[in-house]
Structures are given as structure tokens and as C-alpha cells.
Design a protein around this motif. Structure first.
Motif, PDB file in Angstrom:
ATOM      1  N   HIS A  94      36.894  57.369 -78.678  1.00 29.80           N
ATOM      2  CA  HIS A  94      37.467  56.034 -78.529  1.00 29.80           C
ATOM      3  C   HIS A  94      38.922  55.963 -79.009  1.00 29.80           C
ATOM      4  N   GLY A  95      39.274  56.806 -79.977  1.00 31.49           N
ATOM      5  CA  GLY A  95      40.655  56.774 -80.436  1.00 31.49           C
ATOM      6  C   GLY A  95      41.620  57.388 -79.454  1.00 31.49           C
ATOM      7  N   LEU A  96      41.174  58.384 -78.673  1.00 30.88           N
ATOM      8  CA  LEU A  96      42.062  59.082 -77.741  1.00 30.88           C
ATOM      9  C   LEU A  96      41.808  58.731 -76.278  1.00 30.88           C
ATOM     10  N   GLY A 101      42.096  50.385 -73.608  1.00 31.84           N
ATOM     11  CA  GLY A 101      43.261  50.324 -74.479  1.00 31.84           C
ATOM     12  C   GLY A 101      44.523  49.939 -73.736  1.00 31.84           C
ATOM     13  N   ARG A 102      45.288  49.022 -74.312  1.00 34.38           N
ATOM     14  CA  ARG A 102      46.535  48.571 -73.694  1.00 34.38           C
ATOM     15  C   ARG A 102      47.746  48.865 -74.584  1.00 34.38           C
ATOM     16  N   THR A 103      47.569  48.782 -75.893  1.00 33.20           N
ATOM     17  CA  THR A 103      48.682  49.012 -76.810  1.00 33.20           C
ATOM     18  C   THR A 103      48.704  50.497 -77.171  1.00 33.20           C
ATOM     19  N   VAL A 104      49.553  51.260 -76.514  1.00 33.29           N
ATOM     20  CA  VAL A 104      49.613  52.712 -76.709  1.00 33.29           C
ATOM     21  C   VAL A 104      50.495  53.015 -77.916  1.00 33.29           C
ATOM     22  N   LEU A 105      49.918  53.723 -78.881  1.00 37.34           N
ATOM     23  CA  LEU A 105      50.663  54.135 -80.066  1.00 37.34           C
ATOM     24  C   LEU A 105      51.250  55.531 -79.912  1.00 37.34           C
ATOM     25  N   THR A 114      45.396  54.392 -78.768  1.00 34.66           N
ATOM     26  CA  THR A 114      45.643  52.963 -78.572  1.00 34.66           C
ATOM     27  C   THR A 114      45.129  52.178 -79.780  1.00 34.66           C
ATOM     28  N   ALA A 115      45.748  51.038 -80.006  1.00 38.77           N
ATOM     29  CA  ALA A 115      45.315  50.178 -81.112  1.00 38.77           C
ATOM     30  C   ALA A 115      43.921  49.632 -80.858  1.00 38.77           C
ATOM     31  N   GLU A 116      43.605  49.324 -79.602  1.00 39.94           N
ATOM     32  CA  GLU A 116      42.271  48.813 -79.288  1.00 39.94           C
ATOM     33  C   GLU A 116      41.208  49.884 -79.508  1.00 39.94           C
ATOM     34  N   GLY A 117      41.529  51.134 -79.149  1.00 35.66           N
ATOM     35  CA  GLY A 117      40.566  52.207 -79.373  1.00 35.66           C
ATOM     36  C   GLY A 117      40.314  52.468 -80.848  1.00 35.66           C
TER      37      GLY A 117
END
Length: 287
Positions: A94-96, A101-105, A114-117
Motif C-alpha cells: 500500500h505504501g508503494l 493514491g493522488r498525493t505522490v511523495l 503516496t500520502a494516501e497509501g
């Protein structure tokens, strides 16, 4: 408080000397059904809440309760064995690779942090940790014979009590059998180094005798149960006396009602906005 005063029974204790009980002593006087009901209610409420704050509070409370009972080391070690690999898998999946996910870090080809992940992985990880810690506290603090006796006293089929007791005793049984296999192999010259490869090779060599030993123990246990009339019907008696009280019975009812209320609230909240009003009109009729 002196040692002599601490050994006085509660009825003959002089005034002014408090009756101090540790958390382990208080837990020993709890009915196993009370502890099991509390654990089930906490898990149901945590699931219905679906909040990282509630999950974190439950996890911290379970750790503090295990520390008060003197089993915090066993609880944390057993929980870490289950939770840490699960956390790593959540972080990878889920983190990768979180599709919503919309907000890509950060990004590395198809992998995107992503912040959502990360938020989803955090919530799932905390909820799983709360589940595991609560179950570990219950399994390490409950008295298995008293639990089985309490279930039999409530006319629960003995097969249910045996399955529950076997589940709670599975981890200690496997650990004891694995220790016996390891000692036997080391006495025959097996050398386990500190490297990961050596430990993996040792585990591979220990799995076959471990599984065979557990299967053999299961056969012997089945024969013993049949010899003692485990499947026979009729009234049963028990040498184990389980303490219970009206206050504990009231608490069990309250915990069950609270858990059902939380689950019902979660179901109603998850329904679409217009479905609840339509259902109310259907029940109430056209008038």
C-alpha cells in the motif's frame, strides 16, 4: 507493610491495613468468560470505529495491561513475530503501489509513495497491532482449564471448548516441541551459526521432525479423549471451580450490548444517504 501482615486473610485483616492485590491476582479472580467477552467487545468496537486513534489507544491499553499483569515481554515478543512481517507487507503493497493514491511523495518507475497509501497502511497496521495485542493479552492471561470448565458449565459443546483450548495452547506447544527438536539435533552435531543462511538451513531441517511430532501428538491426544468418553452425551462434572459474580455477569451483558451498538452504528453509517429514509418510509407505511 510487613510480610506477616501481607499473609493475613482478607477476613481477619486488621483495620488500617489495605487489602492490596496485584493485577495478576485480580485477573486470576476474573471469570474466563468475562475476559473473553471483554476482548471480543474491544475487537468489535475497534473494527466498528475504524479510526487510527482508537486502534492506537487500544494497543497502548493492551501493553499497559500486560505490563501490570507481568506478561509484557511475552506479549510483545509474540505480537512482534506476527505484526512486524505484516507491517512490512503493508508498507510494500500500500505504501508503494496504492492505486487510489493522488498525493505522490516519491516515485521510482511504477512504484509510487503516496500520502494516501501511507495513511491506509498506518491505519491497517495499527488496527492489526491492536487486534494481535488484545488477543495475546487474553491468551497469555487466561487459565485454560477454567475457560473449558466455564464453557462446559454453560452447556457449550465440549468440542468447542477443546478447539478453543487447543488454539490457545498451540503456540506454546509448537515452541516446546521445536525446542526439543533443536536440542536433539544439536546433540547429534548440528551447528547453528549466527548468519541468516545457517538459521534458514537449520529451520528447514527442523520442520520435518516438528510436523511429524505434532501429528503424532495429535493422534495420541485423540486416543486419550476417546478413552475418557469425550464424545459421550449426558451430564458432565468438573473438578475446576470457576469464580463468578453478578457484577461480572452484568459487565458481560453490557460489553455485548456496547459491541452490538458499535457494529450497528457502523452499518447504519455506511449505508447510502437515501437508503435509511427509504427504509423508514417502507416500515412506517405510506401514512
Amino acid at each position: 507493610m510487613s510480610a506477616a501482615s501481607a499473609s493475613w486473610p482478607a477476613r481477619s485483616r486488621p483495620r488500617g491495613i489495605p487489602d492490596v492485590r496485584t493485577a495478576a491476582q485480580v485477573a486470576a479472580r476474573l471469570n474466563p468468560l468475562t475476559a473473553m467477552t471483554a476482548a471480543a467487545a474491544v475487537l468489535a468496537i475497534t473494527t466498528a470505529a475504524s479510526s487510527w486513534a482508537v486502534s492506537l489507544t487500544v494497543a497502548v491499553g493492551a501493553v499497559l495491561l500486560s505490563a501490570a499483569a507481568g506478561i509484557v515481554r511475552r506479549v510483545l515478543l509474540a505480537a512482534a513475530t506476527i505484526v512486524v512481517p505484516f507491517w512490512l507487507s503493508l508498507l510494500v503493497i500500500h505504501g508503494l503501489f496504492f492505486p487510489e493514491g493522488r498525493t505522490v511523495l516519491a516515485s521510482w518507475g511504477p512504484a509510487r509513495v503516496t500520502a494516501e497509501g501511507l495513511t491506509f497502511a498506518l491505519e491497517m497496521g495499527l488496527r492489526t497491532a491492536a487486534f494481535v495485542l488484545v488477543l495475546m493479552v487474553f491468551s497469555f492471561s487466561v487459565r485454560i482449564p477454567e475457560l473449558v470448565a466455564a464453557l462446559v458449565a454453560r452447556r457449550v459443546p465440549p468440542q468447542v471448548g477443546y478447539v478453543l483450548a487447543s488454539t490457545l495452547l498451540l503456540a506454546p506447544l509448537v515452541a516446546a516441541r521445536l525446542g526439543t527438536v533443536r536440542q536433539a539435533q544439536e546433540s547429534r552435531g548440528l551447528v547453528v551459526g549466527r548468519g541468516i543462511g545457517s538459521r534458514v538451513a537449520a529451520i528447514r531441517l527442523q520442520m520435518v521432525p516438528l510436523v511429524l511430532g505434532l501429528v503424532h501428538d495429535a493422534g495420541i491426544r485423540a486416543q486419550s479423549l476417546d478413552a475418557r468418553g469425550f464424545r459421550s452425551t449426558g451430564p458432565r462434572t468438573s473438578y475446576t471451580e470457576v469464580h463468578d459474580s453478578a457484577a461480572q455477569a452484568t459487565f458481560r451483558v453490557f460489553a455485548i450490548l456496547l459491541a452490538l451498538t458499535a457494529v450497528g452504528w457502523r452499518i447504519v453509517e455506511s449505508l447510502p444517504a437515501g437508503s435509511l429514509s427509504a427504509f423508514s418510509q417502507f416500515v412506517g407505511g405510506p401514512g
